[in-house]
Design a protein around this motif. Structure first.
Motif: not given
Length: 130
Positions: A100, A108-113
């Protein structure tokens, strides 16, 4: 079948974390070269979606799935599984964050998840089964 259901009820958190680990390996397979950036070249983060690393992630997912279904406790299986899952998901979280930053994104949503999964693994390790 009854014993399988008892093990699933006891270890359903680990079961679904194993499925999530398979899913992240599948994402890396489908999005080949996701972490590759413009030259100067292949970085350490770029190695996250290499076939050997993806295979290792799948092996760790298989180990977690096996533990959750059969509920064995030999050779410190639970602490080893927790450590391996934490390693995989922490590496994914860091890789997503660095990606990111390299792409100029906030987060990004991937980092959050991935960060959420790391928190859930640590939390479940202290409060889950056993």
């Amino acid at each position: 079948m009854k014993q399988f259901l008892e093990h699933y009820k006891k270890n359903q958190g680990w079961f679904w974390m194993a499925i999530e680990t398979y899913a992240v390996a599948l994402v890396f397979i489908v999005q080949a070269g996701f972490f590759d950036i413009k030259p100067p070249g292949h970085t350490v983060i770029g190695m996250m979606d290499d076939p050997a690393i993806i295979f290792g992630i799948a092996v760790i997912g298989t180990f977690a799935l096996t533990y959750s279904i059969w509920d064995f406790h030999w050779f410190y299986a639970r602490p080893i599984m927790i450590g391996l899952l934490t390693l995989v998901w922490s590496a994914a979280f860091i890789a997503f964050l660095i990606h990111d930053m390299e792409m100029g994104l906030l987060i990004s949503p991937g980092s959050v998840l991935a960060g959420g999964v790391v928190c859930r693994i640590v939390s479940y390790a202290f409060t889950g089964d056993d």
